[in-house]
Design a protein around this motif. Sequence first.
Motif, PDB file in Angstrom:
ATOM      1  N   LYS A 147     -17.187  -2.121   0.247  1.00 51.73           N
ATOM      2  CA  LYS A 147     -17.296  -0.788  -0.371  1.00 51.73           C
ATOM      3  C   LYS A 147     -16.319  -0.556  -1.511  1.00 51.73           C
ATOM      4  CE  LYS A 147     -16.714   1.016   3.783  1.00 51.73           C
ATOM      5  NZ  LYS A 147     -16.517   2.048   4.838  1.00 51.73           N
ATOM      6  N   TYR A 148     -15.201  -1.289  -1.518  1.00 54.42           N
ATOM      7  CA  TYR A 148     -14.149  -1.047  -2.511  1.00 54.42           C
ATOM      8  C   TYR A 148     -13.720  -2.356  -3.166  1.00 54.42           C
ATOM      9  CZ  TYR A 148     -13.943   3.271   0.181  1.00 54.42           C
ATOM     10  OH  TYR A 148     -14.272   4.435   0.828  1.00 54.42           O
ATOM     11  N   SER A 149     -13.256  -2.234  -4.417  1.00 56.53           N
ATOM     12  CA  SER A 149     -12.834  -3.420  -5.170  1.00 56.53           C
ATOM     13  C   SER A 149     -11.341  -3.438  -5.462  1.00 56.53           C
ATOM     14  CB  SER A 149     -13.594  -3.485  -6.507  1.00 56.53           C
ATOM     15  OG  SER A 149     -14.988  -3.564  -6.279  1.00 56.53           O
ATOM     16  N   TYR A 150     -10.724  -2.233  -5.533  1.00 53.90           N
ATOM     17  CA  TYR A 150      -9.325  -2.162  -5.954  1.00 53.90           C
ATOM     18  C   TYR A 150      -8.516  -1.233  -5.067  1.00 53.90           C
ATOM     19  CZ  TYR A 150     -11.361  -4.123 -10.208  1.00 53.90           C
ATOM     20  OH  TYR A 150     -12.047  -4.916 -11.091  1.00 53.90           O
ATOM     21  N   ILE A 151      -7.208  -1.417  -5.137  1.00 57.14           N
ATOM     22  CA  ILE A 151      -6.270  -0.566  -4.414  1.00 57.14           C
ATOM     23  C   ILE A 151      -5.088  -0.249  -5.325  1.00 57.14           C
ATOM     24  CG2 ILE A 151      -5.005  -2.553  -3.438  1.00 57.14           C
ATOM     25  CD1 ILE A 151      -4.599  -0.870  -0.888  1.00 57.14           C
ATOM     26  N   ARG A 152      -4.548   0.951  -5.185  1.00 57.22           N
ATOM     27  CA  ARG A 152      -3.305   1.323  -5.873  1.00 57.22           C
ATOM     28  C   ARG A 152      -2.346   1.765  -4.777  1.00 57.22           C
ATOM     29  NH1 ARG A 152      -2.445   2.686 -11.174  1.00 57.22           N
ATOM     30  NH2 ARG A 152      -4.637   3.191 -11.536  1.00 57.22           N
ATOM     31  N   LYS A 153      -1.215   1.092  -4.680  1.00 59.48           N
ATOM     32  CA  LYS A 153      -0.300   1.348  -3.579  1.00 59.48           C
ATOM     33  C   LYS A 153       0.701   2.452  -3.928  1.00 59.48           C
ATOM     34  CE  LYS A 153      -0.654  -3.333  -1.743  1.00 59.48           C
ATOM     35  NZ  LYS A 153       0.093  -4.546  -1.330  1.00 59.48           N
ATOM     36  N   THR A 154       1.166   3.115  -2.894  1.00 58.16           N
ATOM     37  CA  THR A 154       2.195   4.137  -3.050  1.00 58.16           C
ATOM     38  C   THR A 154       3.395   3.753  -2.185  1.00 58.16           C
ATOM     39  OG1 THR A 154       1.348   5.475  -1.225  1.00 58.16           O
ATOM     40  CG2 THR A 154       0.488   5.953  -3.428  1.00 58.16           C
ATOM     41  N   ARG A 155       4.553   4.261  -2.539  1.00 59.43           N
ATOM     42  CA  ARG A 155       5.769   3.924  -1.804  1.00 59.43           C
ATOM     43  C   ARG A 155       5.708   4.500  -0.383  1.00 59.43           C
ATOM     44  NH1 ARG A 155      11.329   5.414  -4.595  1.00 59.43           N
ATOM     45  NH2 ARG A 155      10.537   3.828  -6.051  1.00 59.43           N
ATOM     46  N   PRO A 156       6.031   3.690   0.623  1.00 62.02           N
ATOM     47  CA  PRO A 156       5.996   4.174   2.013  1.00 62.02           C
ATOM     48  C   PRO A 156       7.241   4.990   2.366  1.00 62.02           C
ATOM     49  CG  PRO A 156       6.625   1.868   1.978  1.00 62.02           C
ATOM     50  CD  PRO A 156       6.320   2.239   0.551  1.00 62.02           C
ATOM     51  N   ASP A 157       7.284   6.224   1.880  1.00 63.90           N
ATOM     52  CA  ASP A 157       8.480   7.052   2.050  1.00 63.90           C
ATOM     53  C   ASP A 157       8.211   8.348   2.800  1.00 63.90           C
ATOM     54  OD1 ASP A 157       6.974   8.395   0.190  1.00 63.90           O
ATOM     55  OD2 ASP A 157       8.494   8.394  -1.397  1.00 63.90           O
ATOM     56  N   GLY A 158       7.051   8.440   3.460  1.00 64.89           N
ATOM     57  CA  GLY A 158       6.714   9.660   4.179  1.00 64.89           C
ATOM     58  C   GLY A 158       5.995  10.683   3.327  1.00 64.89           C
ATOM     59  N   ASN A 159       5.997  10.471   1.999  1.00 62.07           N
ATOM     60  CA  ASN A 159       5.313  11.389   1.075  1.00 62.07           C
ATOM     61  C   ASN A 159       4.022  10.785   0.517  1.00 62.07           C
ATOM     62  OD1 ASN A 159       7.497  13.358   1.148  1.00 62.07           O
ATOM     63  ND2 ASN A 159       8.659  11.878  -0.049  1.00 62.07           N
ATOM     64  N   CYS A 160       3.634   9.638   1.067  1.00 68.57           N
ATOM     65  CA  CYS A 160       2.561   8.846   0.451  1.00 68.57           C
ATOM     66  C   CYS A 160       1.216   9.564   0.413  1.00 68.57           C
ATOM     67  CB  CYS A 160       2.435   7.486   1.136  1.00 68.57           C
ATOM     68  SG  CYS A 160       2.308   7.581   2.926  1.00 68.57           S
ATOM     69  N   PHE A 161       0.896  10.380   1.423  1.00 66.53           N
ATOM     70  CA  PHE A 161      -0.391  11.083   1.373  1.00 66.53           C
ATOM     71  C   PHE A 161      -0.459  12.008   0.162  1.00 66.53           C
ATOM     72  CE2 PHE A 161      -2.428  15.218   2.221  1.00 66.53           C
ATOM     73  CZ  PHE A 161      -3.744  14.816   1.999  1.00 66.53           C
ATOM     74  N   TYR A 162       0.557  12.832  -0.012  1.00 65.81           N
ATOM     75  CA  TYR A 162       0.548  13.794  -1.112  1.00 65.81           C
ATOM     76  C   TYR A 162       0.598  13.094  -2.468  1.00 65.81           C
ATOM     77  CZ  TYR A 162       1.465  17.148   2.589  1.00 65.81           C
ATOM     78  OH  TYR A 162       1.369  17.895   3.734  1.00 65.81           O
ATOM     79  N   SER A 173       4.339   9.053 -15.385  1.00 67.38           N
ATOM     80  CA  SER A 173       4.746  10.372 -14.885  1.00 67.38           C
ATOM     81  C   SER A 173       4.940  10.334 -13.373  1.00 67.38           C
ATOM     82  CB  SER A 173       3.705  11.429 -15.248  1.00 67.38           C
ATOM     83  OG  SER A 173       3.653  11.619 -16.646  1.00 67.38           O
ATOM     84  N   PHE A 174       4.007   9.675 -12.672  1.00 68.42           N
ATOM     85  CA  PHE A 174       4.089   9.638 -11.215  1.00 68.42           C
ATOM     86  C   PHE A 174       5.143   8.653 -10.727  1.00 68.42           C
ATOM     87  CE2 PHE A 174       0.542  12.404 -10.898  1.00 68.42           C
ATOM     88  CZ  PHE A 174       0.546  12.880  -9.586  1.00 68.42           C
ATOM     89  N   CYS A 175       5.598   7.761 -11.595  1.00 69.05           N
ATOM     90  CA  CYS A 175       6.687   6.851 -11.233  1.00 69.05           C
ATOM     91  C   CYS A 175       8.049   7.424 -11.588  1.00 69.05           C
ATOM     92  CB  CYS A 175       6.483   5.486 -11.912  1.00 69.05           C
ATOM     93  SG  CYS A 175       5.201   4.497 -11.136  1.00 69.05           S
ATOM     94  N   VAL A 185       4.176   4.716  -7.497  1.00 63.56           N
ATOM     95  CA  VAL A 185       2.739   4.455  -7.644  1.00 63.56           C
ATOM     96  C   VAL A 185       2.597   3.123  -8.372  1.00 63.56           C
ATOM     97  CG1 VAL A 185       0.583   5.223  -8.719  1.00 63.56           C
ATOM     98  CG2 VAL A 185       2.137   6.904  -7.728  1.00 63.56           C
ATOM     99  N   SER A 186       1.875   2.189  -7.782  1.00 59.53           N
ATOM    100  CA  SER A 186       1.754   0.852  -8.369  1.00 59.53           C
ATOM    101  C   SER A 186       0.629   0.803  -9.393  1.00 59.53           C
ATOM    102  CB  SER A 186       1.474  -0.181  -7.269  1.00 59.53           C
ATOM    103  OG  SER A 186       0.102  -0.134  -6.884  1.00 59.53           O
ATOM    104  N   ASP A 187       0.513  -0.312 -10.092  1.00 58.06           N
ATOM    105  CA  ASP A 187      -0.667  -0.579 -10.898  1.00 58.06           C
ATOM    106  C   ASP A 187      -1.849  -0.826  -9.968  1.00 58.06           C
ATOM    107  OD1 ASP A 187       0.700  -0.407 -13.322  1.00 58.06           O
ATOM    108  OD2 ASP A 187       1.271  -2.530 -13.267  1.00 58.06           O
ATOM    109  N   ARG A 188      -3.045  -0.723 -10.505  1.00 58.63           N
ATOM    110  CA  ARG A 188      -4.231  -1.005  -9.695  1.00 58.63           C
ATOM    111  C   ARG A 188      -4.318  -2.510  -9.448  1.00 58.63           C
ATOM    112  NH1 ARG A 188     -10.282   1.175 -11.174  1.00 58.63           N
ATOM    113  NH2 ARG A 188     -10.167  -0.462 -12.736  1.00 58.63           N
ATOM    114  N   GLN A 189      -4.613  -2.897  -8.224  1.00 59.99           N
ATOM    115  CA  GLN A 189      -4.681  -4.311  -7.855  1.00 59.99           C
ATOM    116  C   GLN A 189      -6.000  -4.617  -7.159  1.00 59.99           C
ATOM    117  OE1 GLN A 189      -0.977  -5.439  -5.662  1.00 59.99           O
ATOM    118  NE2 GLN A 189      -0.345  -3.338  -6.103  1.00 59.99           N
ATOM    119  N   ALA A 190      -6.389  -5.872  -7.203  1.00 58.27           N
ATOM    120  CA  ALA A 190      -7.588  -6.298  -6.477  1.00 58.27           C
ATOM    121  C   ALA A 190      -7.372  -6.055  -4.988  1.00 58.27           C
ATOM    122  CB  ALA A 190      -7.874  -7.769  -6.738  1.00 58.27           C
TER     123      ALA A 190
END
Length: 271
Positions: free
Chosen positions: A78-93, A161-163, A48-53
């Motif tokens: 509609k949105y200002s920021y994004i937080r990325k998740t690792r593309p490992d097949g588990n990203c939705f959960y 915790s999530f990292c 889980v990344s930091d929040r980014q523009a």
Amino acid sequence: MAEEQQHQKETTQGEMKAVGVNCFASDEEIIAQQDKIQHDIATMTPLVSDRQALSVLQTEYAAEDTIYQLKIKDLQKKYSYIRKTRPDGNCFYRAFGFSHLESLLEDTKELQRFKAVAAKSKQDLVTQGFTEFTIEDFHNTLMDLLELCEKQPGLSELVDSFCDQGVSDYVVVYLRLLTSGYLQKEQGFFQHFIEGGRSVKEFCQQEVEPMSKESDHIHIIALAQALNVSILVEYMDRGEGGTVNHHVFPEGSEPRVFLLYRPGHYDILYK
């Protein structure tokens, strides 16, 4: 003549063995390459990344990629920021779990409601036939994180915790089990959406419960309803029009979790 045939047979067998060895080496190389790709993804991309523009998305696509550049501009309305998740097949959960727990840091009422649902969910799964011993550690990890949220920690503690691969993956496993449990409980409804002649149970065993299996509408609907948490997904694909379409699960509900879907991957969005 017989000697010639025997010699030809031995030569052919030798060639076949050589081909077999070469194929095996090729397979090993492919596996090694795949492992390296996964290692590089893990090394370069946090769970889980930091929040980014949100503007960071513009740099991920070529300036002349008109379709995606227009859709990113539409998202920015509609949105200002994004937080990325690792593309490992588990990203939705992972994206769902982090986004909802993050929202609980500022919503005590929802935190208590969700904690009660989460606490009861283990027994519900056991009643359905899941083995308590098997699911207990995963459930405990989720409950520990909810207790952490009750202490109102800094956001960085939740990110940490999530990292943590162990903690984060245990949450993912439990969310997968909840999704499987709800699909099976409501199999009369969900059976109509499963292709390939599989039963709901078979679908869950093959496409829901295993780690790294990607998620689609059916998974999102089931988890949203299992936990009574509304999810809005913005779909950014190569469809024409320059706008991003969204869908709310369950339909007509007030979303708490906002996710961006690009083919095969989910990230978290913020207003």
